[in-house]
Motif scaffolding. Structure first.
Motif, PDB file in Angstrom:
ATOM      1  N   ARG A  54      34.217  42.120  38.921  1.00 47.91           N
ATOM      2  CA  ARG A  54      33.711  42.679  37.653  1.00 47.91           C
ATOM      3  C   ARG A  54      32.858  43.931  37.892  1.00 47.91           C
ATOM      4  O   ARG A  54      32.669  44.739  36.968  1.00 47.91           O
ATOM      5  CB  ARG A  54      32.896  41.603  36.921  1.00 47.91           C
ATOM      6  N   ASP A  58      37.144  46.468  35.064  1.00 46.49           N
ATOM      7  CA  ASP A  58      36.911  45.993  33.702  1.00 46.49           C
ATOM      8  C   ASP A  58      37.713  44.709  33.471  1.00 46.49           C
ATOM      9  O   ASP A  58      38.934  44.688  33.630  1.00 46.49           O
ATOM     10  CB  ASP A  58      37.341  47.071  32.703  1.00 46.49           C
ATOM     11  N   ASP A 214      28.133  40.262  38.209  1.00 49.74           N
ATOM     12  CA  ASP A 214      28.982  41.315  38.784  1.00 49.74           C
ATOM     13  C   ASP A 214      28.692  41.514  40.267  1.00 49.74           C
ATOM     14  O   ASP A 214      29.343  42.308  40.937  1.00 49.74           O
ATOM     15  CB  ASP A 214      28.776  42.638  38.034  1.00 49.74           C
TER      16      ASP A 214
END
Length: 226
Positions: A54, A58, A214
């Protein structure tokens, strides 16, 4: 044997340009409260850390989407030295084959650039970086990468003159990240203590369990038989 390959998390530690500063400050104290706690403020990509897909893809997988076993690696050390500031690391530096008849193939290449010695100085930003061809070669081999630098792509220099003076054309954006993370291959950044490691070892880099993360700091630890 075990070796800690992580930079300590501390106030004022180096961070990627534009990322949040790190602060680690006392909160409660034994004198005032009878116990000690501290407040930590950090970005998800501070210090020694792993990237989740991530990070640059995207809709890519988050830390929660990946099995915890994905962060226990069979690692192979690749000594890329000597390297100049901002020098690209080409596919020719990577091994042609992985493993031997007696060893199973690794799933992580640990690239030793020597740049950990510049940690805490402006020169750390001028680290070598992977070419797209090298990242694609890793994808072909099915291996992630770990580095003793800010990451596999170029980092903006602390000195504009350093970037301009580089003899190599630099890629823009995050192309090496995209190739690796697009195939959910590991990216581990800001390692230290790579000198003297054997060519093959286990590397453990379990991230903080951040919901939808992320990326996250890790305690990166190498293990090998003496």
């Amino acid at each position: 044997m075990f070796r800690d390959l992580s930079h300590p998390i501390e106030s004022g530690m180096p961070t990627y340009p534009g990322d949040p500063d790190v602060t680690l400050t006392p909160d409660a104290s034994h004198d005032a409260d009878g116990y000690a706690t501290s407040e930590l403020r950090t970005g998800t990509h501070a210090g020694t850390h792993v990237d989740a897909p991530r990070h640059t893809i995207d809709g890519g997988a988050t830390l929660d989407d990946l099995d915890v076993g994905a962060f226990a690696f069979d690692a192979q050390l690749v000594d890329c030295r000597p390297l100049k500031p901002r020098e690209p690391i080409g596919a020719e530096i990577l091994p042609d084959e992985l493993g031997t008849e007696s060893d199973s193939p690794p799933n992580l290449l640990v690239l030793r650039t020597g740049w950990a010695e510049h940690w805490g100085t402006p020169r750390y930003r001028d680290h070598p970086h992977l070419t797209v061809a090298a990242a694609e070669r890793c994808r072909e081999l099915g291996v992630g990468v770990a580095l003793d630098t800010f990451g596999p792509d170029p980092t903006p220099s602390a000195s504009e003159a350093a970037s301009v003076a580089s003899e190599h054309a630099e890629s823009q954006g995050t192309p090496a990240h995209d190739v690796l993370l697009g195939d959910e291959l590991a990216v581990v950044e800001n390692l230290r203590g790579l000198d003297g490691l054997p060519q093959r070892f286990r590397l453990f880099g379990f991230p903080l369990r951040l919901r939808g993360g992320d990326g996250a700091p890790v305690r990166a630890v190498a293990e090998w038989e003496a």
